[in-house]
Structures are given as C-alpha cells and as structure tokens.
Design an enzyme around this catalytic site. Sequence first.
Site, PDB file in Angstrom:
ATOM      1  N   CYS A 244      -3.294   7.420  -4.548  1.00 58.08           N
ATOM      2  CA  CYS A 244      -3.016   5.988  -4.537  1.00 58.08           C
ATOM      3  C   CYS A 244      -1.578   5.707  -4.958  1.00 58.08           C
ATOM      4  CB  CYS A 244      -4.001   5.215  -5.410  1.00 58.08           C
ATOM      5  SG  CYS A 244      -3.875   3.419  -5.202  1.00 58.08           S
TER       6      CYS A 244
ATOM      7  N   CYS B 276       0.858  -1.185   0.000  1.00 55.46           N
ATOM      8  CA  CYS B 276       0.000   0.000   0.000  1.00 55.46           C
ATOM      9  C   CYS B 276       0.892   1.232   0.000  1.00 55.46           C
ATOM     10  CB  CYS B 276      -0.921  -0.011   1.214  1.00 55.46           C
ATOM     11  SG  CYS B 276      -1.999   1.440   1.335  1.00 55.46           S
TER      12      CYS B 276
END
Length: 330
Positions: free
Chosen positions: A251, A88
């Site tokens: 992101c 992530c």
Amino acid sequence: MRSFTAIDSHTEGMPTRVITDGVGPIPGDTMAQRREHFMAHLDDIRELLVNEPRGHAAMSGAILQPPTRPDADWGVLYIEVSGCLPMCGHGTIGVATVLVEEGMVEVTEPVTQVRLDTPAGLVVASVAVSEGRARHVTIENVPAYAHELDARVEVPGLGEVRYDMAYGGNFYAILPIDQLGFTLSRDDKDAITTAGLSIMDAINEQRRPLHVTDPTISGCKHVQLTAPGRDGSHSRHAMVIHPGWFDRSPCGTGTCARMAQLHARGSLAVDEDFVNESFIGTRFTGRLLSTVRLGTREAVIPTVTGRAWITARATYVLDPTDPFPRGFIL
C-alpha cells in the site's frame, strides 16, 4: 456497444487496470473537481470496470485523463471497489510503468520522470528504465501527516480501541494487530477483516477525519493492523479496506501514512529508509524527504519505491443487453 481499452498490471501483487480509452475528458477544472463529477454522474463506469464479472472484490484501477495543470504529463483518476480515491500509491506505480512501457511519455534512460495530476495534487514518479523496461518506480507523494495520535473509539464487540489516524493520500487508522488479539496470519483473515471493518465504522461514526486543508477528503476506508518487521523489513501489516478486502501490495499511500505516524512519534527520521511488508510478503521501501507545513500541521514529503508488471492488454465491452451494466458485488 460500449468499450473501454485497458492495460492491466499488478504492483507487488495488487492489480491496477489502467483505462487508456473509452471514458473521454471528465468535466472539471482540477482533478479534484473531476473526481467529484465522476462520483456524482459517472460512477457506473467504475462499477462496470472493477466489479464482477469483469473485476473482483479487490480490483483497483486508474482512468487516464488530459492533465488540468501545465506541469503534468497525464491526469489520473483512481478507482476501486470501495470508490474513487484521491490518491493511490500502488496504482501510481502501475500507471507510471504502463506509460513508460507503452511509450505514452517520452522515455529516457536510466530514469524517466512522469508527472501525474491527481485529485490529491501533483505526484512525481521517477521510473528506473533499462532496455525500455520499467525496473522500479519511486513516487514522490503529496504531503502526509499524523492527523490524531492515541485516538480512542468504542467498537461493538471489541470495546475501546486505541489507534493513530494518519493521512498519506488517503486516511488510515493504524494500530498494532495484537491489540485485537490476532496474529498476522492468513488463518485469522476473516476475523481480522470483521474487526477492521467494525473499527472503520466506529471511527466514521464517532471521529470521522477531515483533511486539514481539503474539505473534499474525509472519512476512513483503510485500517492498517501492524506487526513487527522481519528479514530486513521494519513493519508488516494487514490492510483492511472497505467494503471488506485486503490490499495485496504494501500500500503506497498507506506506507506514506505509516511513515508520517512514525515521524510524529519520533521513531522515523528524515532521509531514513523504511521497508514496509504486505500481508502476502511483498515490500515497498519508503523514505521521508523533508518536513513542510500543511495548514496548521507539520507534514512530511514521502517517497515510496516499488515494482509493477504489465499483465494484460484488453478491451472491456458492455453489450446493451447485458443484465449487469454496473457489474455486481456478491
């Protein structure tokens, strides 16, 4: 009474709940094995920490662990409402910021390097530090690659949809938002979510991606709907994520996947900046360092730069009489 110590942060609008105590070492010789064990036997911890009432529909977090390799400072397991991720990007920026500002790594100015053992591999975070504060973080991610270009699936209600599939730590289906007849507007957010989830389901049923070298990484839980950039950004997007929410940040792994896709199409060179803008207008700056071989594929080594801020220090408690020991999703 069970408790978990956490330091909450947000990275360009996206939360990362960093769990510093309460889980204990997870069995496994690698972080990939620990992720598999966690999903099979400890997933109630993830649900408790990210679901309501302690979390929310877009909650994300990271569980700190002892590293499994000698060249890493900390091990990290990434959690969110959709599950337990291999990697992530925004979460790594949040973790690195927390480790520096809480003194959990040796801090040097102007740059502190934090080496993180993740399920996807070693990730290096370079933290720009001034007066003890993390000003911004650049992460050097695992190899990213274009998995499929011009793939097609039949989607109920949408017909044939063409997309590119790229990997940047997670798999991303990437396509222009105007292919679906939408604009990048919050007025269309419900319709965009529905379309993105339908595309995701169709891909996983018809063309489920499998990582070229790691069989534990498969499936698509992210659909990146792109639009032309503005005001100095190169690209904007709405990132639809299973089971039905938008990434608030640009992101990190999605930016890496987007750069791998553009490089494969000849639209982004090594050592060229790429400014990626989120649905809410926040930005990451990405850059490709080099090309490498990843199994049978050409891949790229990407970096992403962004900022994070600590928002809270908390202890989350599970009372044995609590009727929602795994939280709930509404």
